[in-house]
Design a protein around this motif. Structure first.
Motif, PDB file in Angstrom:
ATOM      1  N   GLY A 106       0.808  -1.199   0.000  1.00  9.44           N
ATOM      2  CA  GLY A 106       0.000   0.000   0.000  1.00  9.44           C
ATOM      3  C   GLY A 106       0.845   1.253   0.000  1.00  9.44           C
ATOM      4  N   CYS A 107       0.179   2.389  -0.159  1.00  9.85           N
ATOM      5  CA  CYS A 107       0.890   3.664  -0.206  1.00  9.85           C
ATOM      6  C   CYS A 107      -0.019   4.766   0.314  1.00  9.85           C
ATOM      7  CB  CYS A 107       1.320   3.970  -1.634  1.00  9.85           C
ATOM      8  SG  CYS A 107       2.431   5.385  -1.796  1.00  9.85           S
ATOM      9  N   GLY A 108       0.595   5.774   0.901  1.00 13.69           N
ATOM     10  CA  GLY A 108      -0.156   6.950   1.284  1.00 13.69           C
ATOM     11  C   GLY A 108      -0.638   7.687   0.045  1.00 13.69           C
ATOM     12  N   MET A 109      -1.805   8.299   0.139  1.00 16.60           N
ATOM     13  CA  MET A 109      -2.394   9.002  -1.000  1.00 16.60           C
ATOM     14  C   MET A 109      -2.959  10.341  -0.528  1.00 16.60           C
ATOM     15  SD  MET A 109      -5.727   7.917  -3.340  1.00 16.60           S
ATOM     16  CE  MET A 109      -5.129   6.280  -3.796  1.00 16.60           C
ATOM     17  N   THR A 110      -2.831  11.362  -1.362  1.00 14.43           N
ATOM     18  CA  THR A 110      -3.457  12.649  -1.072  1.00 14.43           C
ATOM     19  C   THR A 110      -4.314  13.088  -2.253  1.00 14.43           C
ATOM     20  OG1 THR A 110      -1.894  14.254  -2.025  1.00 14.43           O
ATOM     21  CG2 THR A 110      -1.290  13.255   0.105  1.00 14.43           C
ATOM     22  N   HIS A 111      -5.053  14.186  -2.058  1.00 10.89           N
ATOM     23  CA  HIS A 111      -5.937  14.698  -3.111  1.00 10.89           C
ATOM     24  C   HIS A 111      -5.171  15.158  -4.341  1.00 10.89           C
ATOM     25  CE1 HIS A 111      -4.629  18.282  -0.901  1.00 10.89           C
ATOM     26  NE2 HIS A 111      -4.830  18.947  -2.016  1.00 10.89           N
ATOM     27  N   THR A 117      -2.862  12.594 -14.104  1.00  6.41           N
ATOM     28  CA  THR A 117      -3.099  11.323 -14.788  1.00  6.41           C
ATOM     29  C   THR A 117      -1.909  10.381 -14.670  1.00  6.41           C
ATOM     30  OG1 THR A 117      -4.568  12.425 -16.362  1.00  6.41           O
ATOM     31  CG2 THR A 117      -3.700  10.269 -16.994  1.00  6.41           C
ATOM     32  N   ALA A 118      -0.700  10.926 -14.819  1.00  2.00           N
ATOM     33  CA  ALA A 118       0.498  10.085 -14.739  1.00  2.00           C
ATOM     34  C   ALA A 118       0.652   9.485 -13.347  1.00  2.00           C
ATOM     35  CB  ALA A 118       1.736  10.909 -15.109  1.00  2.00           C
ATOM     36  N   TYR A 119       0.353  10.282 -12.336  1.00  2.00           N
ATOM     37  CA  TYR A 119       0.459   9.788 -10.960  1.00  2.00           C
ATOM     38  C   TYR A 119      -0.593   8.717 -10.697  1.00  2.00           C
ATOM     39  CZ  TYR A 119       1.277  10.082  -5.881  1.00  2.00           C
ATOM     40  OH  TYR A 119       1.593   9.811  -4.562  1.00  2.00           O
ATOM     41  N   LYS A 120      -1.804   8.899 -11.202  1.00  2.00           N
ATOM     42  CA  LYS A 120      -2.835   7.880 -11.065  1.00  2.00           C
ATOM     43  C   LYS A 120      -2.376   6.548 -11.669  1.00  2.00           C
ATOM     44  CE  LYS A 120      -7.074  10.710 -11.095  1.00  2.00           C
ATOM     45  NZ  LYS A 120      -8.298  11.000 -11.850  1.00  2.00           N
ATOM     46  N   LYS A 121      -1.825   6.631 -12.866  1.00  2.00           N
ATOM     47  CA  LYS A 121      -1.384   5.421 -13.559  1.00  2.00           C
ATOM     48  C   LYS A 121      -0.267   4.744 -12.786  1.00  2.00           C
ATOM     49  CE  LYS A 121       0.316   3.834 -18.082  1.00  2.00           C
ATOM     50  NZ  LYS A 121       0.686   4.253 -19.453  1.00  2.00           N
ATOM     51  N   TRP A 122       0.685   5.532 -12.291  1.00  2.00           N
ATOM     52  CA  TRP A 122       1.801   4.985 -11.506  1.00  2.00           C
ATOM     53  C   TRP A 122       1.273   4.301 -10.251  1.00  2.00           C
ATOM     54  CZ3 TRP A 122       3.438   6.024  -6.494  1.00  2.00           C
ATOM     55  CH2 TRP A 122       4.693   5.538  -6.149  1.00  2.00           C
ATOM     56  N   PHE A 123       0.382   4.964  -9.518  1.00  2.00           N
ATOM     57  CA  PHE A 123      -0.141   4.426  -8.260  1.00  2.00           C
ATOM     58  C   PHE A 123      -0.893   3.124  -8.504  1.00  2.00           C
ATOM     59  CE2 PHE A 123      -2.447   4.009  -4.390  1.00  2.00           C
ATOM     60  CZ  PHE A 123      -1.818   4.800  -3.433  1.00  2.00           C
ATOM     61  N   ALA A 361      -0.247  -6.360   5.363  1.00  2.00           N
ATOM     62  CA  ALA A 361      -0.010  -5.274   4.420  1.00  2.00           C
ATOM     63  C   ALA A 361       1.038  -4.323   4.965  1.00  2.00           C
ATOM     64  CB  ALA A 361      -1.297  -4.517   4.125  1.00  2.00           C
ATOM     65  N   ILE A 362       1.748  -3.681   4.050  1.00  2.00           N
ATOM     66  CA  ILE A 362       2.692  -2.624   4.385  1.00  2.00           C
ATOM     67  C   ILE A 362       2.339  -1.411   3.536  1.00  2.00           C
ATOM     68  CG2 ILE A 362       5.102  -1.878   4.315  1.00  2.00           C
ATOM     69  CD1 ILE A 362       5.923  -4.773   4.798  1.00  2.00           C
ATOM     70  N   VAL A 363       2.046  -0.303   4.199  1.00  2.00           N
ATOM     71  CA  VAL A 363       1.706   0.942   3.508  1.00  2.00           C
ATOM     72  C   VAL A 363       2.901   1.885   3.593  1.00  2.00           C
ATOM     73  CG1 VAL A 363       0.122   2.901   3.407  1.00  2.00           C
ATOM     74  CG2 VAL A 363      -0.726   0.645   4.107  1.00  2.00           C
ATOM     75  N   ILE A 364       3.466   2.219   2.434  1.00  2.00           N
ATOM     76  CA  ILE A 364       4.623   3.101   2.374  1.00  2.00           C
ATOM     77  C   ILE A 364       4.159   4.550   2.492  1.00  2.00           C
ATOM     78  CG2 ILE A 364       6.605   3.827   0.982  1.00  2.00           C
ATOM     79  CD1 ILE A 364       6.742   0.921   1.992  1.00  2.00           C
ATOM     80  N   TRP A 365       4.916   5.347   3.241  1.00  2.00           N
ATOM     81  CA  TRP A 365       4.553   6.740   3.515  1.00  2.00           C
ATOM     82  C   TRP A 365       5.729   7.616   3.122  1.00  2.00           C
ATOM     83  CZ3 TRP A 365      -0.318   7.176   5.019  1.00  2.00           C
ATOM     84  CH2 TRP A 365      -0.794   8.353   5.623  1.00  2.00           C
ATOM     85  N   THR A 366       5.880   8.065   1.864  1.00  2.00           N
ATOM     86  CA  THR A 366       4.853   8.289   0.865  1.00  2.00           C
ATOM     87  C   THR A 366       5.352   7.782  -0.488  1.00  2.00           C
ATOM     88  OG1 THR A 366       4.030  10.245   2.023  1.00  2.00           O
ATOM     89  CG2 THR A 366       3.580  10.178  -0.291  1.00  2.00           C
ATOM     90  N   GLY A 367       4.488   7.859  -1.537  1.00  2.00           N
ATOM     91  CA  GLY A 367       4.866   7.393  -2.855  1.00  2.00           C
ATOM     92  C   GLY A 367       5.720   8.383  -3.609  1.00  2.00           C
ATOM     93  N   SER A 368       5.106   9.419  -4.123  1.00  2.00           N
ATOM     94  CA  SER A 368       5.835  10.403  -4.923  1.00  2.00           C
ATOM     95  C   SER A 368       5.988  11.708  -4.167  1.00  2.00           C
ATOM     96  CB  SER A 368       5.084  10.665  -6.229  1.00  2.00           C
ATOM     97  OG  SER A 368       5.660  11.750  -6.930  1.00  2.00           O
TER      98      SER A 368
END
Length: 458
Positions: A106-111, A117-123, A361-368
């Motif tokens: 998993g990954c942290g997500m913000t608004h 679009t590129a970030y959505k595809k990557w995530f 699960a492991i949620v990484i904080w943060t992705g990009s």
């Protein structure tokens, strides 16, 4: 000289250390032992929980992790392949493709993801789980009393649903006074209870059945905003209220320093379990599904893997699912080679955590860094990998079966060890190319005898 001494002190991992590390050279090869006294490289040791504090080499420590991963995360399958007349098919080609994994990255997500679009595809290409940084918190959805706004979390959950990403609800309430809106702090106890009940009802009913879990009362070991104003059982009361609205969703205690800090007097595994049991014992909570949420914000100090291991072992005895919900490793920005050290520390935490099957699960904080990168990120704003991203990509591949091919022997049999998850299997006749395909779940209970019979037409 002072800088060098501090640097070497920070390079000690565990009781044990990343020894003989120079400022000019820090990599995996420099970690030459896992204890103050180095054990023999040839010493054969069978790890068990009673020998955790013995001196082991890195190789021995890693071997134990691999053993636990094989036992808890993988299943050895036996295939038998025949024709309709029960004749064994020799040299049949069997192709296995893992469709899903029982373990979630998993990954942290913000608004910020909503308009990129590129970030959505990557995530969506990497993660099957998400925690929102702020967008589901009370101060975000109701900054002014009576003015609720769910626009951002609605859109983020819609994006997650469209891409098969499960979402944890973080968080319904937060026990830290500094994260309460000014209007909330001013409320009398009666009005606070009324407002908190309204908040619980609003957010839980809105997303009922759509989330994998809820952090009901965040960080209620270190903080006590609601307990001080509403009574010592207020956490348990709000868990009960959420449970009555959405009984099928797992409810988590989410806390920091339960694995990170051996000297944190507030959030030790023992105190975590004591609080969890008190919530479970509250009238009406006996059937509630609960989970263990560990934030895992590791600091710049050396990481005590012995403590990490013992903490996870203790918590896993509950039989409840464990999620690492906000994992990062903070480094001193003035430290030479901080990036290399961050990757080394992170890998040790990830490998140790993954070796415990209770960790789901492991949620990484943060992705990009698009989402801000004050501690740790996997990519820069161009979505190009950082060293942290390279490490996580490597482990994502290592901890997944992917696609494999095996060939049956003269008895029509083949054997393969795979990570637990959902699979699609196609078996092909070596002579006629006739084939058959099946899908099935692999785990410790779905295939009791671990034997799968496949039949080729013809």
């Amino acid at each position: 000289m002072k800088t060098l001494v501090i640097f070497h002190a920070l390079c000690i991992l565990l009781i044990l250390g990343y020894c003989d590390v120079t400022q000019a050279q820090i990599n995996e090869d420099t970690v030459d032992h896992y204890a103050t006294a180095k054990a023999s490289e040839n010493k054969g040791i069978d790890f068990d929980e009673n020998t955790l504090f013995s001196p082991f080499t890195k190789q021995e420590w890693r071997s134990y992790q691999e053993k636990k991963i094989n036992e808890g995360r993988k299943t050895l399958l036996n295939f038998t392949i025949t024709y309709k007349n029960k004749t064994a098919v020799k040299d049949a080609n069997l192709y296995m493709k893992q469709l899903t994994s029982d373990f979630h990255w998993g990954c942290g997500m913000t608004h910020r993801i909503l308009n990129n679009t590129a970030y959505k595809k990557w995530f969506a290409s990497k993660f099957t789980a998400a925690d929102f940084h702020n967008e589901l918190k009370w101060y975000y959805t109701e900054p002014k009393q009576g003015e609720e706004n769910y626009t951002d979390p609605d859109a983020m959950i819609k994006f997650a649903d469209e891409h098969g990403i499960i979402v944890r609800g973080h968080t319904i309430l937060w026990d830290d006074v500094k994260y309460q809106q000014k209007w909330v702090r001013k409320l009398s106890p009666d009005k606070l209870l009324e407002a908190a009940n309204k908040r619980v009802d609003s957010v839980v009913k809105r997303y009922k059945g759509r989330l994998i879990g809820w952090d009901v009362m965040n960080e209620n070991l270190h903080h006590n905003f609601f307990e001080k104003r509403l009574g010592k059982n207020s956490s348990a009361y709000f868990y009960n209220r959420v449970y009555n609205i959405d009984p099928s969703t797992t409810l988590y205690m989410n806390e920091f320093n339960t694995t990170e800090q051996v000297d944190d007097k507030w959030a030790s595994p023992e105190k975590y379990l004591r609080k969890l049991k008190a919530i479970q014992a509250y009238p009406g909570n006996s059937g509630m599904k609960m989970g263990i949420g560990l934030e895992c914000h590791y600091g710049a100090e050396p990481i005590d893997l012995h403590y990490v291991r013992n903490s996870l072992l203790s918590l896993s005895q509950t039989g409840l699912p464990i999620w690492l919900t906000e994992l990062d490793v903070k480094m001193d920005p003035t430290l030479p080679n901080k990036t290399q050290l961050q990757v080394i520390y992170l890998e040790e935490i990830l490998r140790e955590s993954f070796s415990h099957a209770a960790v789901k699960a492991i949620v990484i904080w943060t992705g990009s860094s698009i989402d801000g990168c004050d501690v740790m990120c996997m990519t820069n704003e161009k979505l190009e990998n950082t060293p942290v991203g390279d490490l996580i990509d490597k482990l994502m591949v290592e901890w997944r079966t992917g696609s494999i091919k095996v060939v049956s022997d003269s008895n029509g049999s083949s054997q393969v060890s795979v990570f637990n998850g959902q699979y699609e299997v196609t078996v092909v006749d070596p002579v006629t190319n006739a084939s058959t395909s099946v899908s099935f779940k692999v785990d410790k209970v779905s295939i009791p005898d671990k034997v799968i019979h496949l039949q080729i037409p013809g």
